[in-house]
Scaffold this motif. Sequence first.
Motif, PDB file in Angstrom:
ATOM      1  N   ARG A   1      39.697  54.111  38.651  1.00 31.87           N
ATOM      2  CA  ARG A   1      40.802  53.467  39.339  1.00 31.87           C
ATOM      3  C   ARG A   1      40.388  52.800  40.643  1.00 31.87           C
ATOM      4  O   ARG A   1      40.945  51.780  41.038  1.00 31.87           O
ATOM      5  CB  ARG A   1      41.899  54.504  39.600  1.00 31.87           C
ATOM      6  CG  ARG A   1      43.214  53.923  40.067  1.00 31.87           C
ATOM      7  CD  ARG A   1      44.323  54.932  39.886  1.00 31.87           C
ATOM      8  NE  ARG A   1      44.454  55.303  38.484  1.00 31.87           N
ATOM      9  CZ  ARG A   1      45.106  56.390  38.041  1.00 31.87           C
ATOM     10  NH1 ARG A   1      45.648  57.214  38.916  1.00 31.87           N
ATOM     11  NH2 ARG A   1      45.196  56.642  36.753  1.00 31.87           N
ATOM     12  N   MET A   2      39.400  53.349  41.317  1.00 32.42           N
ATOM     13  CA  MET A   2      38.995  52.805  42.613  1.00 32.42           C
ATOM     14  C   MET A   2      37.874  51.770  42.503  1.00 32.42           C
ATOM     15  O   MET A   2      37.440  51.215  43.520  1.00 32.42           O
ATOM     16  CB  MET A   2      38.554  53.945  43.538  1.00 32.42           C
ATOM     17  CG  MET A   2      39.630  54.987  43.811  1.00 32.42           C
ATOM     18  SD  MET A   2      41.171  54.270  44.443  1.00 32.42           S
ATOM     19  CE  MET A   2      40.610  53.640  46.029  1.00 32.42           C
ATOM     20  N   ASP A   3      37.416  51.477  41.306  1.00 29.53           N
ATOM     21  CA  ASP A   3      36.345  50.494  41.129  1.00 29.53           C
ATOM     22  C   ASP A   3      36.796  49.099  41.554  1.00 29.53           C
ATOM     23  O   ASP A   3      37.950  48.704  41.310  1.00 29.53           O
ATOM     24  CB  ASP A   3      35.878  50.461  39.673  1.00 29.53           C
ATOM     25  CG  ASP A   3      35.106  51.709  39.273  1.00 29.53           C
ATOM     26  OD1 ASP A   3      34.755  52.494  40.166  1.00 29.53           O
ATOM     27  OD2 ASP A   3      34.871  51.890  38.061  1.00 29.53           O
ATOM     28  N   LYS A   4      35.886  48.361  42.151  1.00 33.11           N
ATOM     29  CA  LYS A   4      36.151  46.989  42.568  1.00 33.11           C
ATOM     30  C   LYS A   4      35.548  45.973  41.597  1.00 33.11           C
ATOM     31  O   LYS A   4      35.818  44.776  41.682  1.00 33.11           O
ATOM     32  CB  LYS A   4      35.592  46.741  43.972  1.00 33.11           C
ATOM     33  CG  LYS A   4      36.129  47.681  45.035  1.00 33.11           C
ATOM     34  CD  LYS A   4      37.632  47.569  45.195  1.00 33.11           C
ATOM     35  CE  LYS A   4      38.139  48.498  46.296  1.00 33.11           C
ATOM     36  NZ  LYS A   4      39.630  48.466  46.402  1.00 33.11           N
ATOM     37  N   GLU A   5      34.714  46.468  40.715  1.00 36.17           N
ATOM     38  CA  GLU A   5      34.074  45.610  39.722  1.00 36.17           C
ATOM     39  C   GLU A   5      33.915  46.391  38.427  1.00 36.17           C
ATOM     40  O   GLU A   5      33.984  47.618  38.405  1.00 36.17           O
ATOM     41  CB  GLU A   5      32.704  45.135  40.227  1.00 36.17           C
ATOM     42  CG  GLU A   5      31.764  46.268  40.575  1.00 36.17           C
ATOM     43  CD  GLU A   5      30.542  45.820  41.367  1.00 36.17           C
ATOM     44  OE1 GLU A   5      30.588  44.724  41.949  1.00 36.17           O
ATOM     45  OE2 GLU A   5      29.561  46.577  41.392  1.00 36.17           O
ATOM     46  N   THR A   6      33.736  45.660  37.356  1.00 34.63           N
ATOM     47  CA  THR A   6      33.520  46.288  36.060  1.00 34.63           C
ATOM     48  C   THR A   6      32.464  45.484  35.308  1.00 34.63           C
ATOM     49  O   THR A   6      31.972  44.460  35.792  1.00 34.63           O
ATOM     50  CB  THR A   6      34.834  46.360  35.257  1.00 34.63           C
ATOM     51  OG1 THR A   6      34.613  47.116  34.055  1.00 34.63           O
ATOM     52  CG2 THR A   6      35.341  44.975  34.884  1.00 34.63           C
ATOM     53  N   TYR A   7      32.099  45.962  34.142  1.00 32.20           N
ATOM     54  CA  TYR A   7      31.056  45.302  33.345  1.00 32.20           C
ATOM     55  C   TYR A   7      31.560  45.094  31.920  1.00 32.20           C
ATOM     56  O   TYR A   7      32.384  45.858  31.412  1.00 32.20           O
ATOM     57  CB  TYR A   7      29.784  46.151  33.320  1.00 32.20           C
ATOM     58  CG  TYR A   7      29.165  46.358  34.676  1.00 32.20           C
ATOM     59  CD1 TYR A   7      28.156  45.520  35.152  1.00 32.20           C
ATOM     60  CD2 TYR A   7      29.599  47.393  35.506  1.00 32.20           C
ATOM     61  CE1 TYR A   7      27.606  45.704  36.406  1.00 32.20           C
ATOM     62  CE2 TYR A   7      29.049  47.589  36.763  1.00 32.20           C
ATOM     63  CZ  TYR A   7      28.054  46.736  37.211  1.00 32.20           C
ATOM     64  OH  TYR A   7      27.511  46.928  38.459  1.00 32.20           O
ATOM     65  N   TYR A   8      31.060  44.058  31.301  1.00 28.70           N
ATOM     66  CA  TYR A   8      31.347  43.854  29.883  1.00 28.70           C
ATOM     67  C   TYR A   8      30.128  43.226  29.217  1.00 28.70           C
ATOM     68  O   TYR A   8      29.296  42.590  29.877  1.00 28.70           O
ATOM     69  CB  TYR A   8      32.602  42.995  29.675  1.00 28.70           C
ATOM     70  CG  TYR A   8      32.497  41.555  30.121  1.00 28.70           C
ATOM     71  CD1 TYR A   8      32.112  40.534  29.245  1.00 28.70           C
ATOM     72  CD2 TYR A   8      32.824  41.192  31.427  1.00 28.70           C
ATOM     73  CE1 TYR A   8      32.043  39.217  29.645  1.00 28.70           C
ATOM     74  CE2 TYR A   8      32.766  39.870  31.846  1.00 28.70           C
ATOM     75  CZ  TYR A   8      32.377  38.882  30.946  1.00 28.70           C
ATOM     76  OH  TYR A   8      32.301  37.569  31.349  1.00 28.70           O
ATOM     77  N   THR A   9      30.029  43.428  27.926  1.00 32.02           N
ATOM     78  CA  THR A   9      28.930  42.864  27.141  1.00 32.02           C
ATOM     79  C   THR A   9      29.489  41.805  26.206  1.00 32.02           C
ATOM     80  O   THR A   9      30.518  42.027  25.551  1.00 32.02           O
ATOM     81  CB  THR A   9      28.223  43.963  26.323  1.00 32.02           C
ATOM     82  OG1 THR A   9      27.698  44.944  27.217  1.00 32.02           O
ATOM     83  CG2 THR A   9      27.082  43.377  25.510  1.00 32.02           C
ATOM     84  N   PHE A  10      28.833  40.669  26.171  1.00 31.67           N
ATOM     85  CA  PHE A  10      29.243  39.600  25.262  1.00 31.67           C
ATOM     86  C   PHE A  10      28.117  39.316  24.277  1.00 31.67           C
ATOM     87  O   PHE A  10      26.940  39.288  24.650  1.00 31.67           O
ATOM     88  CB  PHE A  10      29.585  38.316  26.016  1.00 31.67           C
ATOM     89  CG  PHE A  10      30.031  37.204  25.102  1.00 31.67           C
ATOM     90  CD1 PHE A  10      31.340  37.135  24.666  1.00 31.67           C
ATOM     91  CD2 PHE A  10      29.131  36.257  24.637  1.00 31.67           C
ATOM     92  CE1 PHE A  10      31.762  36.143  23.801  1.00 31.67           C
ATOM     93  CE2 PHE A  10      29.529  35.256  23.761  1.00 31.67           C
ATOM     94  CZ  PHE A  10      30.852  35.204  23.350  1.00 31.67           C
ATOM     95  N   THR A  11      28.498  39.103  23.021  1.00 30.51           N
ATOM     96  CA  THR A  11      27.507  38.804  21.989  1.00 30.51           C
ATOM     97  C   THR A  11      28.159  37.997  20.869  1.00 30.51           C
ATOM     98  O   THR A  11      29.384  37.947  20.740  1.00 30.51           O
ATOM     99  CB  THR A  11      26.909  40.101  21.407  1.00 30.51           C
ATOM    100  OG1 THR A  11      25.882  39.776  20.467  1.00 30.51           O
ATOM    101  CG2 THR A  11      27.968  40.941  20.712  1.00 30.51           C
TER     102      THR A  11
END
Length: 504
Positions: A356-366
């Motif tokens: 909840r407190m994260d300011k950024e996230t990650y994702y993988t694209f393929t």
Amino acid sequence: FGTKVADPYRWLENDQATDTKAWVQAENKVTQDYLGKIPYREAIRNRLTKLWNYEKYSAPTKEGKYTYFSKNTGLQSQYVLYRQLGTGAPEVFLDPNTFSKDGTTSLAGINFTQDGSLAAYQISEGGSDWRKVIVLKTSDKAIVGDTLKDVKFSGLAWKGNQGVYYSSYDKPKAGSQLAGKTQIHKLYYHQLGTPQSADKLIFGGEQDPNRYIGASVTEDERFLIISAANTTTGNKLYLQDLRKPGSPIVNIVPDEKSINQVVDNVGSKLYLQTNYNAPNYRLVTVDAAAPQQANWKDLIPETKNVLDVSTVGGHIFATYLKDATSLVEEYDLGGKKLRTIALPGVGTAGGFSGKRMDKETYYTFTSYIYPPTIFKYNLATGTSSVYKKAGVQFDPSKYESKQVFYNSKDGTRIPMLLTYKKGLVMNGKNPTLLYAYGGFNASITPGFSTSNIILLENGGIYAVPNLRGGGEYGESWHNAGIKLKKQNVFDDFIAAAEYLKTNK
């Protein structure tokens, strides 16, 4: 019904029998004799070895003060789990390649406490579904308490720093672990520092038989969420307020006619992803004081595209399947749409989760021609930047992937993605690999495969239709390929081959 069906291979059900072992050995000999005569087999082996020899990473996660990620240097049998403090040098946290001398013991999952000070990880020995669970302090990797044994088909959910919830079955008698029936799942709570024999049965068992039981604890550690099912599609749902000692387990969903999951909460407000009265899924909210279906309110209504929801940093990410490819939209917790995520192309995006407190996230694209690339996403600005790019020896600019549609035997429109080298002459003479699934509500979405490079660089075509029985178009698509409608799956596959023959 009532028709006799011969089953001359029933004896193979006994995996411990001498004649079964002899049959397996004979089958292996036939296979190896055939493969050994392929003149270009060694050339393929050498090419694949070279192609696979590049660094591979997972998206990172923040646990306590450390950032954790998995990495494979190239040809390692198993990924190694690393951790990093700030911008310091990464260090090995767990290396599954060292778990056993023969390398057959693997890391089968890991879960951290909210403060990141403790970790519980599962190991699988020899590929077995029967797991062991080891708890350790992350500060010095000292093992805490006894190793939990005979855990099967289970996640791990921490209750504060005091203990973990896990699921398992009564283990079959010695000698029948592989073929023995395991059908009554049980949810237990293990208090750290106590023997496993003292673990408390929380849910399930003979009085309430379920084949599959899973548990999770909300990020604020207020609610225990329990999912119970007897099939692979559809589940009952329950909750327990952990802040009130002795509080009852309350039913949310009473039957298995729909698929339901609590994805987040804000205080007593629950966010649920469901296909109840919505075959393509919707996101609803409800108060935990009266969580039954009659009280659900739409936050993100159902659309014509299949929905999957994740949350991070107080934002909701709605990932839709649009003709088996990803479309991602971002919302606030009130259901207001913030933006549509700009993806690198047509393909599959996964991730967009965190705390909840994260300011950024990650994702993988393929995609079939886009090697998996990890992107960092800034929640405030809505911008993406490349975090880790795959180092595989492949030039996407030399290949193309296009989607076509064809009609199955009954006229149903089926999507199919074709991937091949640019400029390839379609003359009916190109080697073609036709792959599909069509079952268990599983969606086959575009994903890069290093193993397919050899086919593509030698003029081959990779064709992937999305058959009924999968989840690409929601529950109605899944139901159209099961039980008495299973023939549709095979008709869809045959029609794909006929399309390829006709459209050279």
